[in-house]
Design a protein around this motif. Structure first.
Motif, PDB file in Angstrom:
ATOM      1  N   LYS A  16       0.813  -1.211   0.000  1.00 14.63           N
ATOM      2  CA  LYS A  16       0.000   0.000   0.000  1.00 14.63           C
ATOM      3  C   LYS A  16       0.846   1.261   0.000  1.00 14.63           C
ATOM      4  O   LYS A  16       0.470   2.268  -0.602  1.00 14.63           O
ATOM      5  CB  LYS A  16      -0.935  -0.006   1.216  1.00 14.63           C
ATOM      6  N   LYS A  17       1.987   1.232   0.668  1.00  9.95           N
ATOM      7  CA  LYS A  17       2.833   2.422   0.759  1.00  9.95           C
ATOM      8  C   LYS A  17       4.216   2.156   0.167  1.00  9.95           C
ATOM      9  O   LYS A  17       5.239   2.530   0.732  1.00  9.95           O
ATOM     10  CB  LYS A  17       2.941   2.884   2.213  1.00  9.95           C
ATOM     11  N   GLN A  18       4.218   1.540  -0.988  1.00 14.14           N
ATOM     12  CA  GLN A  18       5.478   1.209  -1.651  1.00 14.14           C
ATOM     13  C   GLN A  18       6.183   2.471  -2.145  1.00 14.14           C
ATOM     14  O   GLN A  18       5.605   3.290  -2.851  1.00 14.14           O
ATOM     15  CB  GLN A  18       5.226   0.269  -2.820  1.00 14.14           C
ATOM     16  N   ILE A  19       7.444   2.627  -1.787  1.00 14.29           N
ATOM     17  CA  ILE A  19       8.250   3.778  -2.195  1.00 14.29           C
ATOM     18  C   ILE A  19       9.045   3.415  -3.443  1.00 14.29           C
ATOM     19  O   ILE A  19       9.563   2.310  -3.571  1.00 14.29           O
ATOM     20  CB  ILE A  19       9.216   4.206  -1.069  1.00 14.29           C
ATOM     21  N   ALA A 170       8.920  12.269   0.001  1.00 14.14           N
ATOM     22  CA  ALA A 170       9.095  11.103  -0.867  1.00 14.14           C
ATOM     23  C   ALA A 170       7.805  10.291  -0.810  1.00 14.14           C
ATOM     24  O   ALA A 170       7.685   9.319  -0.056  1.00 14.14           O
ATOM     25  CB  ALA A 170      10.292  10.276  -0.425  1.00 14.14           C
ATOM     26  N   LEU A 171       6.823  10.692  -1.593  1.00 14.09           N
ATOM     27  CA  LEU A 171       5.495  10.087  -1.520  1.00 14.09           C
ATOM     28  C   LEU A 171       5.495   8.685  -2.118  1.00 14.09           C
ATOM     29  O   LEU A 171       6.119   8.435  -3.147  1.00 14.09           O
ATOM     30  CB  LEU A 171       4.491  10.970  -2.261  1.00 14.09           C
ATOM     31  N   PRO A 172       4.781   7.756  -1.496  1.00 10.94           N
ATOM     32  CA  PRO A 172       4.676   6.400  -2.054  1.00 10.94           C
ATOM     33  C   PRO A 172       3.865   6.412  -3.340  1.00 10.94           C
ATOM     34  O   PRO A 172       3.199   7.404  -3.668  1.00 10.94           O
ATOM     35  CB  PRO A 172       3.959   5.627  -0.939  1.00 10.94           C
ATOM     36  N   LEU A 201       7.191   7.052 -13.077  1.00 12.74           N
ATOM     37  CA  LEU A 201       5.936   6.611 -13.674  1.00 12.74           C
ATOM     38  C   LEU A 201       6.132   5.143 -14.063  1.00 12.74           C
ATOM     39  O   LEU A 201       6.625   4.838 -15.155  1.00 12.74           O
ATOM     40  CB  LEU A 201       5.596   7.452 -14.905  1.00 12.74           C
ATOM     41  N   PRO A 202       5.789   4.211 -13.183  1.00  9.06           N
ATOM     42  CA  PRO A 202       6.144   2.800 -13.386  1.00  9.06           C
ATOM     43  C   PRO A 202       5.480   2.155 -14.597  1.00  9.06           C
ATOM     44  O   PRO A 202       6.029   1.220 -15.183  1.00  9.06           O
ATOM     45  CB  PRO A 202       5.703   2.139 -12.076  1.00  9.06           C
ATOM     46  N   VAL A 227       7.548   9.059  -5.692  1.00  5.25           N
ATOM     47  CA  VAL A 227       8.759   9.874  -5.581  1.00  5.25           C
ATOM     48  C   VAL A 227       9.867   9.048  -4.952  1.00  5.25           C
ATOM     49  O   VAL A 227       9.662   8.406  -3.911  1.00  5.25           O
ATOM     50  CB  VAL A 227       8.494  11.145  -4.747  1.00  5.25           C
ATOM     51  N   THR A 228      11.042   9.068  -5.572  1.00  8.98           N
ATOM     52  CA  THR A 228      12.170   8.295  -5.052  1.00  8.98           C
ATOM     53  C   THR A 228      12.714   8.960  -3.784  1.00  8.98           C
ATOM     54  O   THR A 228      12.515  10.158  -3.557  1.00  8.98           O
ATOM     55  CB  THR A 228      13.286   8.177  -6.098  1.00  8.98           C
TER      56      THR A 228
END
Length: 277
Positions: A16-19, A170-172, A201-202, A227-228
């Motif tokens: 859910k909160k993948q960085i 650094a937003l997930p 942008l994956p 955001v990385t």
């Protein structure tokens, strides 16, 4: 300007909160990302004009030295150790959870009118840049928003209702599901001595460098983006991003004059029968 064609690939975050992971191949130059199959523009990264860059420099000074950033509700990124904060401006949509039953202006509009005027000026150029580089997209965005949202709740003459200022955040990975479907988001960045903080942008496997004085346009409502991690190179490091967007929750709001009446009716109807007197 660099033109990059990329193919779309279905993608979902693992958690859910993948960085987003740090990368060494982020694009810092002006560029346009194009979908290889349908030849539609996916994202733009453009340098701001000297005029807007000067305004943004002044905005950054105000954000760093004149505003108080409350720690409550904010977080320290576990990878970088950097505290991240945000402030919203423009129009707030109704929210029963917050006991807000109609549209209203954010507190920042009331407390910092000069800052808001500066943010609005940058918003104007942001949209002008989209009109310059992708006039059809700009026209579609403008018509879509202005046909749905009353002009009283827009940021001046622009097709945005609201905005958020992110301070070293650094937003997930996420999608801006609250935005009007089909609308685009504009993001400008002011940064100094801060490494990382790229926009990934994956679904197109592309990382935009988000350099200082840059403007990025993309469909944040549809595309996953994250955001990385960031790393402060010096103690005075910062990375501000100002994102402009059009909220779907503002579409039902009346004029500035009539909205308090509508809000009062909504508040009355929202009261539980058990609590009525």
């Amino acid at each position: 300007m660099i033109v990059i064609e990329k193919s779309f690939q279905e993608w979902q975050p693992d958690t859910k909160k993948q960085i987003a992971k740090s990368t060494d191949n982020a694009i810092d130059d002006d560029c346009v990302i194009i979908d290889k199959e349908n030849q539609q523009i996916v994202a733009l990264q453009i340098k701001l004009s000297d005029k807007s860059a000067d305004i943004l420099k002044n905005v950054s000074r105000i954000l760093r030295y004149d505003l108080k950033w409350k720690s409550e509700g904010n977080r320290i990124n576990r990878l970088s150790g950097i505290s991240s904060f945000n402030k919203v401006f423009g129009t707030l949509q109704p929210s029963k959870l917050r006991q807000r039953f109609g549209c209203k202006s954010a507190a920042l509009n009331r407390d910092e009118p000069y800052l808001i005027s500066q943010l609005y000026e940058i918003a104007v150029e942001s949209f002008d840049k989209l009109k310059q580089h992708e006039p059809h997209r700009a026209n579609d965005h403008n018509n879509l928003v202005k046909n749905k949202i009353h002009k009283d709740w827009l940021l001046g003459e622009t097709p945005f209702s609201s905005g958020i200022i992110n301070y070293s955040a650094a937003l997930p990975y996420h999608r801006d599901s609250g935005n009007i479907k089909g609308s685009w988001s504009a993001m400008v960045c002011s940064r100094k001595n801060m490494a990382g903080g790229n926009l990934h942008l994956p679904e197109y496997d592309v990382s935009l460098g988000v350099p200082n004085n840059s403007l990025i346009w993309f469909n944040g409502q549809t595309l996953w983006h994250g955001v990385t991690p960031m790393r402060a190179i010096q103690k005075n490091a910062y990375r501000f991003t100002i994102v402009y967007y059009a909220k779907n929750g503002v579409c039902d709001c009346s004029s500035l004059l009539d909205e308090p009446v509508r809000a009062a009716k909504n508040a009355m109807h929202s009261v539980s029968p058990l609590t009525k007197k």
